[in-house]
Design an enzyme around this catalytic site. Structure first.
Site, PDB file in Angstrom:
ATOM      1  N   HIS A 308       4.090   1.477  -4.004  1.00 60.11           N
ATOM      2  CA  HIS A 308       2.846   1.948  -3.136  1.00 60.11           C
ATOM      3  C   HIS A 308       3.497   2.689  -2.175  1.00 60.11           C
ATOM      4  CE1 HIS A 308      -0.942   2.142  -1.149  1.00 60.11           C
ATOM      5  NE2 HIS A 308      -1.414   1.886  -2.038  1.00 60.11           N
ATOM      6  N   ASP A 366      -3.221  -2.237  -9.044  1.00 62.50           N
ATOM      7  CA  ASP A 366      -3.644  -1.544 -10.481  1.00 62.50           C
ATOM      8  C   ASP A 366      -2.840  -2.517 -11.766  1.00 62.50           C
ATOM      9  OD1 ASP A 366      -5.406   0.348  -9.807  1.00 62.50           O
ATOM     10  OD2 ASP A 366      -3.700   1.697  -9.259  1.00 62.50           O
TER      11      ASP A 366
HETATM   12  N1  CMC Z   1       8.841   2.752 -11.011  1.00 65.84           N
HETATM   13  C1  CMC Z   1      10.347   3.231 -10.866  1.00 65.84           C
HETATM   14  N2  CMC Z   1      10.784   3.613  -9.863  1.00 65.84           N
HETATM   15  C2  CMC Z   1       9.808   3.929  -8.682  1.00 65.84           C
HETATM   16  C3  CMC Z   1       8.479   3.284  -8.880  1.00 65.84           C
HETATM   17  C4  CMC Z   1       7.992   3.055 -10.106  1.00 65.84           C
HETATM   18  N3  CMC Z   1       6.656   2.573 -10.500  1.00 65.84           N
HETATM   19  N4  CMC Z   1       7.604   3.819  -7.874  1.00 65.84           N
HETATM   20  C5  CMC Z   1       8.574   4.735  -6.950  1.00 65.84           C
HETATM   21  N5  CMC Z   1       9.847   4.544  -7.546  1.00 65.84           N
HETATM   22  C6  CMC Z   1      11.216   4.829  -6.887  1.00 65.84           C
HETATM   23  C7  CMC Z   1      11.449   6.321  -6.726  1.00 65.84           C
HETATM   24  O1  CMC Z   1      12.057   6.803  -7.963  1.00 65.84           O
HETATM   25  C8  CMC Z   1      12.302   6.525  -5.592  1.00 65.84           C
HETATM   26  O2  CMC Z   1      13.361   6.158  -5.863  1.00 65.84           O
HETATM   27  P1  CMC Z   1      14.678   6.877  -5.075  1.00 65.84           P
HETATM   28  O3  CMC Z   1      14.725   6.549  -3.714  1.00 65.84           O
HETATM   29  O4  CMC Z   1      15.751   6.568  -5.724  1.00 65.84           O
HETATM   30  O5  CMC Z   1      14.602   8.494  -5.471  1.00 65.84           O
HETATM   31  C9  CMC Z   1      11.805   5.435  -4.877  1.00 65.84           C
HETATM   32  O6  CMC Z   1      11.022   4.347  -5.559  1.00 65.84           O
HETATM   33  C10 CMC Z   1      10.346   5.944  -3.788  1.00 65.84           C
HETATM   34  O7  CMC Z   1       9.426   6.385  -4.596  1.00 65.84           O
HETATM   35  P2  CMC Z   1       8.347   7.843  -4.307  1.00 65.84           P
HETATM   36  O8  CMC Z   1       8.161   8.238  -5.394  1.00 65.84           O
HETATM   37  O9  CMC Z   1       9.172   8.554  -3.092  1.00 65.84           O
HETATM   38  O10 CMC Z   1       7.424   7.215  -3.692  1.00 65.84           O
HETATM   39  P3  CMC Z   1       5.769   7.586  -3.329  1.00 65.84           P
HETATM   40  O11 CMC Z   1       5.195   6.772  -1.960  1.00 65.84           O
HETATM   41  O12 CMC Z   1       5.908   9.100  -3.118  1.00 65.84           O
HETATM   42  O13 CMC Z   1       5.123   7.090  -4.531  1.00 65.84           O
HETATM   43  C11 CMC Z   1       3.689   5.793  -6.025  1.00 65.84           C
HETATM   44  C12 CMC Z   1       4.058   5.911  -4.609  1.00 65.84           C
HETATM   45  C13 CMC Z   1       2.633   4.770  -5.999  1.00 65.84           C
HETATM   46  C14 CMC Z   1       2.997   7.289  -6.580  1.00 65.84           C
HETATM   47  C15 CMC Z   1       4.891   5.435  -6.822  1.00 65.84           C
HETATM   48  O14 CMC Z   1       5.363   4.298  -6.690  1.00 65.84           O
HETATM   49  C16 CMC Z   1       4.493   5.430  -8.234  1.00 65.84           C
HETATM   50  O15 CMC Z   1       4.479   6.410  -9.150  1.00 65.84           O
HETATM   51  N6  CMC Z   1       4.004   4.376  -8.961  1.00 65.84           N
HETATM   52  C17 CMC Z   1       3.576   4.228 -10.410  1.00 65.84           C
HETATM   53  C18 CMC Z   1       2.078   4.470 -10.303  1.00 65.84           C
HETATM   54  C19 CMC Z   1       1.007   3.561  -9.772  1.00 65.84           C
HETATM   55  O16 CMC Z   1       1.157   2.350  -9.983  1.00 65.84           O
HETATM   56  N7  CMC Z   1       0.193   3.914  -8.931  1.00 65.84           N
HETATM   57  C20 CMC Z   1      -0.825   3.194  -8.333  1.00 65.84           C
HETATM   58  C21 CMC Z   1      -0.719   3.038  -6.820  1.00 65.84           C
HETATM   59  S1  CMC Z   1      -1.684   1.710  -6.005  1.00 65.84           S
HETATM   60  C22 CMC Z   1      -3.294   2.295  -6.077  1.00 65.84           C
HETATM   61  C23 CMC Z   1      -3.654   3.651  -5.682  1.00 65.84           C
HETATM   62  O17 CMC Z   1      -3.404   4.265  -5.058  1.00 65.84           O
HETATM   63  O18 CMC Z   1      -4.563   3.949  -6.709  1.00 65.84           O
END
Ligand code: CMC
Length: 431
Positions: A308, A366
């Protein structure tokens, strides 16, 4: 009290500007950077808005480090335990919990608005038989703009409130319509004698030939999902709603923009993506292979339902819904079903895995809502539609708050231009 400021200095020129701090009632203060451009010819740059507050808001508060979520100051745990979705909707819109008379009146108004114009129902027939219900929702919610001319008067607070009632009231009718179309079943009209959730379930699952029996376990599970998803401050879809609405377009078009943003798998589409991922994993024995893929920088695969942007510890909604999820799986005696077994094992492994622990990637709301909705027998493609239904209350409250600001202006971010500098047009023959 003396105005608090910070000084920004441009080290290239030695010029300073004083930037006022923007006080919060709880949590981080803001910096008013409006003088940056005027005083220093500089723009703030914050891709993904990691450190940018786009507005002042009194609706929802999140502390991602402490794992807190409040609606109008009330902790989400208390609302999930004691409240109903309609009461929460009232709270989000009005700012206070209703007394019994206010709640009755609110219920009556919402019930009064549940029908949609027959013309709207004709839209459904125009979609392909296999249209995704979110695609249908984008169309039909936006199309409401064509049916309520009074909603165009967004400067009038009374018209805005009527639109708010209409959106909250009609969303279940429209969502159930998308479900019926998906299944090739006849559309079921709302029944005003039923509660909000019961009515939605009946419109989704009811059939004209058989009386629909309401299942209280299902109602409670759905009520919890609705309460937990009702608002979440300035996430992508809510920010989209604010930006779209800031041009003073009507609220139906505004909310339709929010629906578009929510659909993405990084946002509300994650609940559907969780189920696709679980099916793809297929069996507990394949989990290590998928965990390895999620960690591999050269693989775009991510564990859906994990991570998140704001919560860097357990999402408080996930903690609540996790319990509902486990209770439901026990109630229905389906913990042993291969799909749910895979989900629970994935949760266990990821919570212990160094990669996920170090990056503070916990299962999010989710992850569990996807499992619950599947356990309730709802088609996977409807999961994000159910999120839409719940989030409509928050979107509309955020839109109303923005529209009531005395200095409300169109949202218009700037950019740092990195393209070509001025050059002369060359005639085709010379290129
Ligand atoms: N699986 C594997 N690695 C992950 C994941 C994941 N689900 N989420 C983040 N990471 C890693 C990412 O690769 C990065 O690693 P590094 O620092 O080595 O490069 C680190 O964690 C930080 O990730 P980020 O992409 O910079 O984080 P963000 O804040 O931009 O993204 C997120 C947040 C929710 C979009 C992301 O965690 C994600 O894509 N999750 C899966 C989709 C999901 O479940 N979304 C629902 C969110 S909650 C409800 C809502 O918003 O509707």
């Amino acid at each position: 009290m003396e105005k608090q400021t910070i000084t920004a200095t441009d080290n290239r020129t030695g010029k300073n500007v004083e930037l006022p701090l923007v006080a919060s009632s709880h949590g981080a203060f803001g910096i008013d950077v409006r003088e940056l451009y005027k005083g220093l010819d500089l723009l703030s740059f914050d891709p993904g808005f990691m450190s940018t507050a786009s507005c002042r808001s009194a609706i929802t508060y999140i502390d991602g480090d402490a794992g807190l979520l409040w609606y109008r100051g009330y902790p989400i745990e208390q609302l999930a335990d004691h409240s109903s979705f309609l009461e929460v909707s009232y709270l989000l819109l009005a700012g206070e919990l209703p007394n019994a008379a206010h709640l009755d009146r609110f219920r009556e108004i919402i019930t009064h608005h549940t029908m949609v114009h027959e013309g709207v129902l004709k839209f459904y027939q125009g979609f392909r038989h296999d249209a995704h219900p979110m695609a249908i929702m984008l169309g039909v919610v936006g199309a409401l703009s064509a049916f309520y001319p009074d909603a165009m008067d967004v400067a009038d607070p009374a018209c805005r409130m009527t639109s708010a009632y209409r959106l909250i009231a009609k969303m279940p009718t429209l969502a159930a319509g998308a479900y019926k179309y998906l299944r090739g079943e006849p559309f079921i009209y709302p029944d005003d004698s039923l509660g909000y959730i019961e009515n939605f379930l009946r419109m989704m699952f009811g059939l004209p030939a058989t009386p629909y029996k309401i299942n209280p376990v299902m109602v409670r599970a759905m009520e919890t999902i609705f309460i937990l998803h009702a608002d979440h401050e300035q996430n992508a879809s809510t920010s989209t709603v604010r930006l779209a609405g800031s041009s003073r377009v009507n609220p139906f078009a505004t909310i339709s923009a929010g629906i578009s943003s929510l659909w993405g798998p990084a946002h509300g589409g994650a609940n559907e993506a969780v189920l696709h991922m679980l099916k793809q994993i297929g069996d507990v024995k394949n989990i290590p292979q998928f965990i390895a893929r999620a960690k591999d920088k050269n693989d775009s695969f991510r564990l859906m339902g994990f991570g998140h942007r704001v919560y860097k510890q357990y999402d408080p909604r996930a903690r609540i819904i996790r319990k509902s999820c486990y209770d439901l799986l026990d109630d229905l005696d389906i913990r042993g079903n291969p799909l749910f077994k895979t989900a629970l094992e994935l949760e266990r492994i990821a919570l212990e895995d160094e990669y996920f622990v170090n990056r503070q990637l916990y299962p999010n709301v989710d992850f569990y809502s996807g499992i619950i909705l599947k356990a309730l027998g709802i088609d996977t493609s409807m999961f994000t539609v159910i999120f839409v239904l719940a989030r409509t209350a928050g979107w509309i409250a955020q839109w109303m708050e923005m529209m009531a600001e005395p200095d409300q202006r169109i949202g218009r971010p700037r950019q740092i231009y990195v393209g070509q500098t001025q050059r002369d047009y060359l005639p085709l023959a010379e290129r």
